[in-house]
Design a protein around this motif. Structure first.
Motif, mmCIF file in Angstrom:
data_model
loop_
_atom_site.group_PDB
_atom_site.id
_atom_site.type_symbol
_atom_site.label_atom_id
_atom_site.label_comp_id
_atom_site.label_asym_id
_atom_site.label_seq_id
_atom_site.Cartn_x
_atom_site.Cartn_y
_atom_site.Cartn_z
ATOM 1 N N SER A 125 -0.710 8.648 5.440
ATOM 2 C CA SER A 125 -1.885 7.928 4.958
ATOM 3 C C SER A 125 -1.427 6.870 3.963
ATOM 4 C CB SER A 125 -2.903 8.880 4.328
ATOM 5 O OG SER A 125 -2.350 9.534 3.217
ATOM 6 N N TYR A 126 -2.251 5.860 3.804
ATOM 7 C CA TYR A 126 -1.923 4.730 2.938
ATOM 8 C C TYR A 126 -3.032 4.494 1.933
ATOM 9 C CZ TYR A 126 1.680 3.575 6.355
ATOM 10 O OH TYR A 126 2.774 3.617 7.174
ATOM 11 N N TYR A 156 -3.291 -1.266 8.904
ATOM 12 C CA TYR A 156 -3.570 -1.124 10.329
ATOM 13 C C TYR A 156 -2.606 -0.109 10.951
ATOM 14 C CZ TYR A 156 -3.993 -2.020 15.263
ATOM 15 O OH TYR A 156 -4.180 -1.861 16.593
ATOM 16 N N THR A 201 -5.189 1.864 -0.534
ATOM 17 C CA THR A 201 -5.730 0.532 -0.285
ATOM 18 C C THR A 201 -4.680 -0.517 -0.672
ATOM 19 O OG1 THR A 201 -7.957 1.326 -0.747
ATOM 20 C CG2 THR A 201 -7.606 -1.060 -0.861
ATOM 21 N N ALA A 243 0.861 -1.188 0.000
ATOM 22 C CA ALA A 243 0.000 0.000 0.000
ATOM 23 C C ALA A 243 0.891 1.229 0.000
ATOM 24 C CB ALA A 243 -0.907 0.005 1.219
ATOM 25 N N THR A 246 -10.078 -7.797 8.817
ATOM 26 C CA THR A 246 -9.987 -6.657 7.887
ATOM 27 C C THR A 246 -8.545 -6.234 7.627
ATOM 28 O OG1 THR A 246 -10.233 -5.051 9.695
ATOM 29 C CG2 THR A 246 -12.255 -5.796 8.580
ATOM 30 N N GLU A 251 -7.764 -4.917 4.136
ATOM 31 C CA GLU A 251 -8.647 -3.888 3.575
ATOM 32 C C GLU A 251 -8.037 -2.502 3.666
ATOM 33 O OE1 GLU A 251 -12.535 -4.230 5.291
ATOM 34 O OE2 GLU A 251 -12.646 -6.377 4.827
ATOM 35 N N SER A 252 -7.279 -2.257 4.713
ATOM 36 C CA SER A 252 -6.558 -0.992 4.887
ATOM 37 C C SER A 252 -5.367 -1.266 5.795
ATOM 38 C CB SER A 252 -7.466 0.080 5.497
ATOM 39 O OG SER A 252 -7.906 -0.320 6.771
#
Length: 192
Positions: free
Chosen positions: A29-30, A185, A32, A18, A179, A182-183
């Motif tokens: 920020s990353y 952590y 997806t 990501a 999850t 999904e994003s």
């Protein structure tokens, strides 16, 4: 309900990357996470050293530095998205991937992956990675076809805020565990 504890680990899988960005205020920020299929092996060595201070004829105090990790990720074939988005190869108007020597942009990314265990998989994320261009290699086909893998040299440095790595543990909640891909952590630490 607490998970049973692993006794062993094996089988690298579910490798994802990501892209990492940092705004003018220093907020990370990353994107997806995207899959990097075909994981074969990974070996990352811890970077940093311990420095002893001697007094009274003994090691009186010791400092240690955590400078992240470096090593190799071996995969079946580097995906085209990774070549264009992270290694910064350019796709020309004919769909040909082009590598240029004047491209000096470094793309930082999080690397997510997991190891199977005898009870459950342990999931990991390295927060601030870079990748070097892979070696070009192959070999002739003989009596049997033996696939040739590609290897990425990785460096996982600490972020400016000191964050290096996270991994799931025996008490990781089901919501975080399911999850994970999904994003990216980001840890929630009591007292922060």
């Amino acid at each position: 309900m607490p998970k049973k504890k692993n006794k062993v680990k094996f089988n690298l899988k579910n490798v994802h990357a990501a892209i990492l960005t940092q705004n003018d205020e220093g907020v990370y920020s990353y994107a997806t996470p995207l899959a990097i299929p075909g994981a074969v092996s990974m070996s990352l060595d811890a970077e940093g050293e311990a420095n002893p201070f001697y007094a009274d004829g003994i090691v009186y105090y010791r400092t240690t530095a955590n400078n992240g990790y470096s090593g190799d990720l071996e995969i079946a074939l580097i995906p085209e998205w990774f070549r264009t988005d992270i290694l910064k190869e350019i796709k020309d108007t004919n769909g040909v991937l082009v590598e240029r020597s004047d491209n000096t942009e470094t793309v930082y990314f999080a690397l997510l992956f997991e190891f199977d265990g005898d009870e459950h998989s342990t999931r990991h994320v390295l927060y601030n990675c870079t990748a070097a261009r892979p070696t070009i290699a192959s070999q002739t086909k003989e009596e049997s076809v033996e696939p040739v893998t590609e290897t990425l040299s990785l460096t996982a440095d600490p972020r400016d805020d000191g964050l290096v790595k996270s991994s799931t543990g025996d008490e990781t909640t089901d919501a975080v565990y399911t999850t994970w891909y999904e994003s990216v952590y980001v840890p929630v630490i009591a007292g922060d």
